[in-house]
Design a protein around this motif. Structure first.
Motif, PDB file in Angstrom:
ATOM      1  N   TYR A 157       4.527   9.001  10.637  1.00 30.15           N
ATOM      2  CA  TYR A 157       3.820   9.309   9.401  1.00 30.15           C
ATOM      3  C   TYR A 157       4.760   9.964   8.386  1.00 30.15           C
ATOM      4  N   ILE A 158       5.565  10.901   8.828  1.00 32.13           N
ATOM      5  CA  ILE A 158       6.513  11.590   7.955  1.00 32.13           C
ATOM      6  C   ILE A 158       7.516  10.592   7.369  1.00 32.13           C
ATOM      7  N   GLU A 159       7.988   9.652   8.176  1.00 26.31           N
ATOM      8  CA  GLU A 159       8.935   8.641   7.685  1.00 26.31           C
ATOM      9  C   GLU A 159       8.303   7.773   6.609  1.00 26.31           C
ATOM     10  N   ILE A 160       7.052   7.441   6.759  1.00 27.74           N
ATOM     11  CA  ILE A 160       6.363   6.639   5.740  1.00 27.74           C
ATOM     12  C   ILE A 160       6.247   7.425   4.444  1.00 27.74           C
TER      13      ILE A 160
ATOM     14  N   TRP B 253      -3.815   3.169   4.651  1.00 28.93           N
ATOM     15  CA  TRP B 253      -3.509   4.599   4.833  1.00 28.93           C
ATOM     16  C   TRP B 253      -4.408   5.242   5.876  1.00 28.93           C
ATOM     17  N   SER B 254      -5.625   4.754   6.022  1.00 27.65           N
ATOM     18  CA  SER B 254      -6.501   5.316   7.070  1.00 27.65           C
ATOM     19  C   SER B 254      -5.941   5.010   8.455  1.00 27.65           C
ATOM     20  N   ILE B 255      -5.308   3.846   8.600  1.00 29.03           N
ATOM     21  CA  ILE B 255      -4.661   3.503   9.868  1.00 29.03           C
ATOM     22  C   ILE B 255      -3.445   4.401  10.089  1.00 29.03           C
ATOM     23  N   VAL B 256      -2.626   4.562   9.056  1.00 30.31           N
ATOM     24  CA  VAL B 256      -1.447   5.432   9.168  1.00 30.31           C
ATOM     25  C   VAL B 256      -1.876   6.845   9.524  1.00 30.31           C
ATOM     26  N   ASP B 257      -2.920   7.348   8.871  1.00 29.85           N
ATOM     27  CA  ASP B 257      -3.406   8.710   9.136  1.00 29.85           C
ATOM     28  C   ASP B 257      -3.894   8.882  10.569  1.00 29.85           C
ATOM     29  N   SER B 258      -4.347   7.796  11.175  1.00 28.88           N
ATOM     30  CA  SER B 258      -4.884   7.899  12.535  1.00 28.88           C
ATOM     31  C   SER B 258      -3.818   7.767  13.621  1.00 28.88           C
ATOM     32  N   ILE B 259      -2.605   7.403  13.234  1.00 27.96           N
ATOM     33  CA  ILE B 259      -1.532   7.239  14.213  1.00 27.96           C
ATOM     34  C   ILE B 259      -1.153   8.597  14.778  1.00 27.96           C
TER      35      ILE B 259
ATOM     36  N   PRO C 151       0.807  -1.221   0.000  1.00 29.44           N
ATOM     37  CA  PRO C 151       0.000   0.000   0.000  1.00 29.44           C
ATOM     38  C   PRO C 151       0.841   1.272   0.000  1.00 29.44           C
ATOM     39  N   TRP C 152       2.075   1.197   0.456  1.00 25.24           N
ATOM     40  CA  TRP C 152       2.926   2.391   0.463  1.00 25.24           C
ATOM     41  C   TRP C 152       3.546   2.648  -0.903  1.00 25.24           C
ATOM     42  N   TYR C 153       3.421   1.694  -1.836  1.00 26.07           N
ATOM     43  CA  TYR C 153       3.858   1.927  -3.210  1.00 26.07           C
ATOM     44  C   TYR C 153       2.777   2.640  -4.006  1.00 26.07           C
ATOM     45  N   SER C 154       1.541   2.243  -3.795  1.00 21.72           N
ATOM     46  CA  SER C 154       0.446   2.814  -4.575  1.00 21.72           C
ATOM     47  C   SER C 154      -0.865   2.694  -3.806  1.00 21.72           C
ATOM     48  N   ARG C 155      -1.643   3.748  -3.850  1.00 26.37           N
ATOM     49  CA  ARG C 155      -2.972   3.710  -3.233  1.00 26.37           C
ATOM     50  C   ARG C 155      -3.948   2.885  -4.068  1.00 26.37           C
TER      51      ARG C 155
END
Length: 94
Positions: A79-82, A67-73, A54-58
């Motif tokens: 998040y910036i590192e991802i 990405w919704s999980i990452v956004d909620s962290i 998922p970090w290669y392409s949405r």
């Protein structure tokens, strides 16, 4: 280990082991007599064990969920590192 634990394990349902790259082939699940739609519509544990990440392409399957999980962290630095990693990957695979 298999011989020691034989008869003492409980098999998890297939939607506890959803491997994204396997979902590209409905025949994989049909061969195992697994309801493909049950697995894809109700995943419990999603593995990105193949090339689809998922970090290669949405556009990858379940990427929006990831990405919704990452956004909620709450850790913004994580998040910036991802995001940095994602940009690096895009540059390498262009």
């Amino acid at each position: 280990m298999n011989s020691i634990l034989f008869g003492h394990i409980k098999m998890l349902p297939y939607n506890c082991n959803v491997i994204v790259d396997y979902l590209k082939s409905q025949s994989f699940y049909e061969a195992l007599r697994i309801d493909y739609h049950e697995v894809t519509n109700n995943p419990i544990i999603i593995h990105y064990a193949g090339k689809s990440k998922p970090w290669y392409s949405r556009k990858n399957l379940y990427a929006d969920f990831w990405w919704s999980i990452v956004d909620s962290i709450s850790s913004f630095s994580f998040y910036i590192e991802i995001i940095k990693f994602r940009r690096l990957i895009r540059k390498r695979f262009k």
